[in-house]
Design a protein around this motif. Structure first.
Motif, short mmCIF file in Angstrom:
data_model
loop_
_atom_site.label_atom_id
_atom_site.label_comp_id
_atom_site.label_asym_id
_atom_site.label_seq_id
_atom_site.Cartn_x
_atom_site.Cartn_y
_atom_site.Cartn_z
N ALA A 1 0.87 -1.17 0.00
CA ALA A 1 0.00 0.00 0.00
C ALA A 1 0.91 1.22 0.00
N TRP A 2 0.37 2.37 -0.42
CA TRP A 2 1.20 3.56 -0.47
C TRP A 2 0.36 4.80 -0.27
N VAL A 3 1.06 5.89 0.10
CA VAL A 3 0.44 7.21 0.18
C VAL A 3 1.37 8.22 -0.49
N SER A 4 0.77 9.22 -1.10
CA SER A 4 1.50 10.40 -1.55
C SER A 4 1.22 11.51 -0.56
N THR A 5 2.21 12.38 -0.32
CA THR A 5 2.05 13.44 0.67
C THR A 5 2.28 14.81 0.03
N ASP A 6 1.92 15.84 0.79
CA ASP A 6 2.13 17.20 0.31
C ASP A 6 3.60 17.60 0.30
N ARG A 7 4.46 16.72 0.77
CA ARG A 7 5.90 16.94 0.67
C ARG A 7 6.48 16.43 -0.65
N GLY A 8 5.61 15.87 -1.48
CA GLY A 8 6.06 15.30 -2.73
C GLY A 8 6.63 13.91 -2.62
N GLU A 9 6.43 13.25 -1.48
CA GLU A 9 6.93 11.90 -1.25
C GLU A 9 5.87 10.87 -1.60
N VAL A 10 6.32 9.67 -1.93
CA VAL A 10 5.46 8.50 -2.04
C VAL A 10 6.02 7.46 -1.08
N LEU A 11 5.24 7.10 -0.08
CA LEU A 11 5.67 6.17 0.96
C LEU A 11 4.95 4.85 0.77
N HIS A 12 5.70 3.76 0.81
CA HIS A 12 5.15 2.41 0.65
C HIS A 12 5.23 1.65 1.97
N ALA A 13 4.27 0.75 2.18
CA ALA A 13 4.28 -0.11 3.36
C ALA A 13 3.48 -1.36 3.07
N ASP A 14 3.59 -2.34 3.96
CA ASP A 14 2.81 -3.57 3.82
C ASP A 14 1.34 -3.35 4.19
N LEU A 15 1.07 -2.33 5.02
CA LEU A 15 -0.27 -2.08 5.54
C LEU A 15 -0.50 -0.59 5.63
N LEU A 16 -1.68 -0.14 5.24
CA LEU A 16 -2.09 1.25 5.42
C LEU A 16 -3.33 1.28 6.31
N VAL A 17 -3.26 2.09 7.36
CA VAL A 17 -4.37 2.24 8.30
C VAL A 17 -4.91 3.66 8.20
N GLY A 18 -6.20 3.77 7.90
CA GLY A 18 -6.86 5.07 7.91
C GLY A 18 -7.37 5.37 9.30
N ALA A 19 -6.67 6.29 9.98
CA ALA A 19 -7.10 6.76 11.29
C ALA A 19 -7.31 8.27 11.20
N ASP A 20 -7.77 8.70 10.03
CA ASP A 20 -7.82 10.13 9.71
C ASP A 20 -9.19 10.75 9.93
N GLY A 21 -9.94 10.22 10.89
CA GLY A 21 -11.10 10.90 11.42
C GLY A 21 -12.32 10.94 10.53
N HIS A 22 -13.25 11.82 10.89
CA HIS A 22 -14.57 11.82 10.25
C HIS A 22 -14.49 12.21 8.78
N ARG A 23 -13.47 12.97 8.37
CA ARG A 23 -13.31 13.34 6.96
C ARG A 23 -12.24 12.48 6.30
N SER A 24 -12.18 11.23 6.68
CA SER A 24 -11.14 10.32 6.23
C SER A 24 -10.98 10.30 4.70
N ALA A 25 -9.73 10.51 4.25
CA ALA A 25 -9.42 10.35 2.83
C ALA A 25 -9.24 8.88 2.48
N VAL A 26 -8.80 8.09 3.47
CA VAL A 26 -8.56 6.66 3.23
C VAL A 26 -9.88 5.90 3.10
N ARG A 27 -10.94 6.39 3.74
CA ARG A 27 -12.23 5.70 3.71
C ARG A 27 -12.73 5.47 2.28
#
Length: 363
Positions: free
Chosen positions: A115-141
């Motif tokens: 799984a991966w995320v892109s950030t406002d820093r211009g990075e792309v981070l990869h991992a084996d697992l992505l957890v959406g803990a980003d609240g009521h306006r979750s982008a991961v949802r």
């Protein structure tokens, strides 16, 4: 063989969101043997007046370690800010968690390998697992439930405030909690330990004032758009007329000491307005992505169990990762454990929300 054991390379996880659910989840993932990158978009967290019921020994269960290794979180009703500070301190002392803030996740995805995320820093981070803990306006949802990506505005706001008991001259309330209904309002008011942990005459008074009559203000301020909550209403967003109106109604409806506590907060412009949304989940996971906390299930705060449910999410996810050899197996177990309790929690508050929001119809 469970994930993260010493005879293979540690699995990795990205947790999007470092509010309470994200902090707790990062601790349980590290306990399960994963290397965790924790991303938080806000440099500073504040939740004036909110109270949380903390279970005995929570921090020890999250970390798998003695609570003497950390700033312990006392059980019982605690201030949101105090719980957040203790959890954040525990995260920052954990070698296998990298907390980065402020960082905003701009997009995310997954495939068979990561799984991966892109950030406002211009990075792309990869991992084996992505957890959406980003609240009521979750982008991961939106990755987990693309058909229903948004929580729905419930039709009312909660004004929240907190004041030191020493600032209040009125006699103490006879119990630690008051739930009062007057006019078209509901007030939850409570005593919390003082900043030094005092539970005698050094306490704090917190209050949450449920109000379905200011929905037009929420929309004009842009904190609610359509049927989606965008953000919290801060004092700078509030017109002077609102403070005068709330002060007038506080004098009319609420008994002491809550009246004085509310008037003190209004005079200091030390309140926030939280528009309430609700989210009933159909699923919690995909192949390498899962949701926890308010991103997974957003109940009315009248249930009084949102924080406890977030802790249960974090513990269930950590336990599943410890018991299973693959991310996919662990996530399926997590969803089997948590989906139905999460749906039941949200449904338990919906009858209150529908009844209370009807008071603001036509606003």
């Amino acid at each position: 063989m469970s994930l993260g054991t010493t005879d293979k390379q540690r699995e990795t996880a990205i947790v999007a969101g470092a509010s309470l659910s994200g902090l707790m989840t990062a601790l349980t993932l590290a306990r399960a043997g994963l290397e965790v990158t924790l991303l938080e978009r806000s440099a500073r967290k504040s939740r004036t007046g909110a109270a949380l019921p903390v279970a005995e020994g929570l921090l020890g269960r999250l970390t798998g370690r003695s609570e003497t290794a950390y700033q312990s979180i006392p059980s019982g009703a605690q201030a949101w800010t105090d719980v957040h500070a203790s959890l954040r301190e525990a995260v920052q002392s954990e070698a296998h968690i990298d907390l980065q803030a402020p960082v905003t996740v701009t997009s995310a995805g997954e495939d068979d390998r990561s799984a991966w995320v892109s950030t406002d820093r211009g990075e792309v981070l990869h991992a084996d697992l992505l957890v959406g803990a980003d609240g009521h306006r979750s982008a991961v949802r939106g990755l987990v439930s693309p058909e229903t990506p948004n929580a729905v505005f419930s039709g009312y706001v909660i004004w929240l405030g907190l004041v030191d008991e020493a600032s209040i001259s009125a006699p103490a309330w006879p119990s630690d909690l008051a739930i009062l209904y007057e006019g078209d309002y509901c007030l939850n008011a409570y005593y919390l330990p003082g900043e030094d942990g005092s539970t005698t005459r050094g306490r704090r008074l917190g209050w949450g004032w449920y109000d379905a009559g200011h929905n037009e203000l929420l929309r004009k301020a842009g904190v609610v758009r359509g049927n989606v909550v965008q953000r919290t209403l801060r004092p700078d967003d509030m017109p002077d007329s609102l403070f005068r109106e709330l002060a007038r109604d506080a004098r009319h409806y609420w008994p002491e000491p809550w009246r004085e506590a509310i008037l003190d907060c209004l005079a200091r412009r030390s309140i926030i307005g939280t528009p309430i949304g609700e989210y009933l989940p159909d699923r919690l996971v995909t192949q390498r992505i899962c949701l926890v906390g308010d991103a997974a299930h957003l109940p009315s705060p009248m249930t009084g169990r949102g924080f406890s449910a977030s802790a249960e999410d974090a513990l269930a996810l950590g336990d599943a990762l410890e018991r299973h050899d693959s991310i996919g197996e662990a996530l399926r177990r997590y969803e089997a454990d948590r989906l139905q309790p999460a749906r039941g929690l949200v449904r338990s508050g919906q009858s209150f929300s529908r009844s209370f929001a009807s008071r603001g119809a036509g606003q």
